[in-house]
Design a protein around this motif. Structure first.
Motif, mmCIF file in Angstrom:
data_model
loop_
_atom_site.group_PDB
_atom_site.id
_atom_site.type_symbol
_atom_site.label_atom_id
_atom_site.label_comp_id
_atom_site.label_asym_id
_atom_site.label_seq_id
_atom_site.Cartn_x
_atom_site.Cartn_y
_atom_site.Cartn_z
ATOM 1 N N ARG A 92 -13.737 7.288 -27.927
ATOM 2 C CA ARG A 92 -12.829 6.717 -26.928
ATOM 3 C C ARG A 92 -13.279 5.309 -26.535
ATOM 4 N N SER A 93 -14.568 5.135 -26.281
ATOM 5 C CA SER A 93 -15.050 3.830 -25.839
ATOM 6 C C SER A 93 -14.831 2.761 -26.914
ATOM 7 N N GLN B 166 -17.943 6.032 -13.499
ATOM 8 C CA GLN B 166 -18.374 7.164 -14.316
ATOM 9 C C GLN B 166 -17.338 7.580 -15.364
ATOM 10 N N SER B 167 -16.047 7.449 -15.037
ATOM 11 C CA SER B 167 -15.035 7.989 -15.970
ATOM 12 C C SER B 167 -13.735 7.203 -16.006
ATOM 13 N N ILE B 168 -13.703 5.992 -15.437
ATOM 14 C CA ILE B 168 -12.469 5.219 -15.445
ATOM 15 C C ILE B 168 -12.052 4.823 -16.866
ATOM 16 N N ASP B 169 -13.001 4.601 -17.759
ATOM 17 C CA ASP B 169 -12.656 4.251 -19.140
ATOM 18 C C ASP B 169 -11.912 5.400 -19.821
ATOM 19 N N SER C 180 -23.366 -1.902 -15.464
ATOM 20 C CA SER C 180 -22.953 -1.771 -16.863
ATOM 21 C C SER C 180 -22.017 -0.580 -17.003
ATOM 22 N N LYS C 181 -21.370 -0.508 -18.136
ATOM 23 C CA LYS C 181 -20.460 0.603 -18.403
ATOM 24 C C LYS C 181 -21.245 1.905 -18.487
ATOM 25 N N ASN C 182 -20.632 2.965 -18.005
ATOM 26 C CA ASN C 182 -21.262 4.274 -18.115
ATOM 27 C C ASN C 182 -21.408 4.642 -19.594
ATOM 28 N N THR C 183 -22.584 5.120 -19.983
ATOM 29 C CA THR C 183 -22.863 5.375 -21.398
ATOM 30 C C THR C 183 -22.851 6.855 -21.743
ATOM 31 N N LYS C 184 -22.217 7.683 -20.903
ATOM 32 C CA LYS C 184 -22.182 9.115 -21.218
ATOM 33 C C LYS C 184 -21.441 9.333 -22.531
ATOM 34 N N THR C 185 -21.835 10.340 -23.283
ATOM 35 C CA THR C 185 -21.225 10.642 -24.572
ATOM 36 C C THR C 185 -19.946 11.442 -24.366
#
Length: 226
Positions: free
Chosen positions: A208-209, A153-156, A192-197
């Motif tokens: 950031r992404s 959810q937020s590692i990126d 897949s990667k979390n796509t939250k804005t």
């Protein structure tokens, strides 16, 4: 491909990341880092990471104090410190959804937090990496649940905060390895990667992404040229 060998190699990566991101007063802190990095490098999944491993290996032999000092500057300083819990990364405050989720997953296992050793909450990033290491050895379904519901959810966001930090040197190399490893884990778990804005902007008004993606590609191109 030997799936059991791959699973144990992934477990080792998580164990090493756990040691690098957990706070401890232990005199044995990071004592096995050099040996761990050597094995990780032997089980390399991305050739572009060789330079990062070499830098870390060179310093982990006799300069562990550099890791300790940088950890303090990044995660314990009063100014511009990087949050170390998934709750804060995800929602901006402690003891939120991520902590509840980790505790619920823990209740399904036989593992419990040793409060004499782990002083932080269960959603601490280092502690969650240690959990992943143990789950991959014992309960792979719980490993996937923890990765999917919490880490992914937020590692990126955590990785990019390290890459942005002016004090990050050795930990920037660690962040490159962690970022590539997380992508590898997503492929293993078929996620897949979390796509939250994320509204906060970084260099040149990039998200950031996007900044993380460009940094990873730059690292890979440098590796290919060398």
């Amino acid at each position: 491909m030997d799936l059991d060998k791959l699973r144990l190699a992934r477990s080792l990566y998580y164990q090493c990341f756990g040691e690098l991101f957990i706070f401890s007063f232990s005199k044995q802190r990071l004592a096995s880092l050099n040996d761990c990095l050597k094995v990780m490098k032997e089980n390399l999944f991305d050739e572009s990471l060789i330079d990062s491993f070499d830098i870390l290996l060179e310093n982990s032999k006799t300069k562990l104090n550099l890791f300790f000092n940088e950890y303090d500057n990044l995660f314990l300083s009063f100014k511009n410190s990087i949050p170390t819990t998934f709750s804060y990364l995800e929602e901006g405050f402690e003891n939120s959804r991520a902590l509840i989720c980790v505790r619920e997953i823990l209740m399904k296992s036989k593992i419990r937090r040793n409060e004499n050793f782990f002083k932080d909450s269960e959603d601490n990033i280092g502690f969650c990496f240690f959990l992943m290491s143990e789950f991959l050895k014992q309960e792979e379904l719980l490993a996937k649940e923890l990765f999917e519901k919490v880490i992914n959810q937020s590692i990126d966001e955590f990785i990019i905060l390290i890459l942005e930090h002016q004090e990050a040197k050795l930990y920037k190399e660690i962040a490159y390895i962690l970022g590539a490893f997380i992508e590898f884990e997503r492929s293993c778990f078929k996620l897949s990667k979390n796509t939250k804005t994320i509204s906060k902007k970084v260099q040149n008004d990039l998200s950031r992404s996007e900044f993380l993606r460009r940094e990873a590609n730059k690292k890979r191109r440098v590796g290919e040229k060398s």
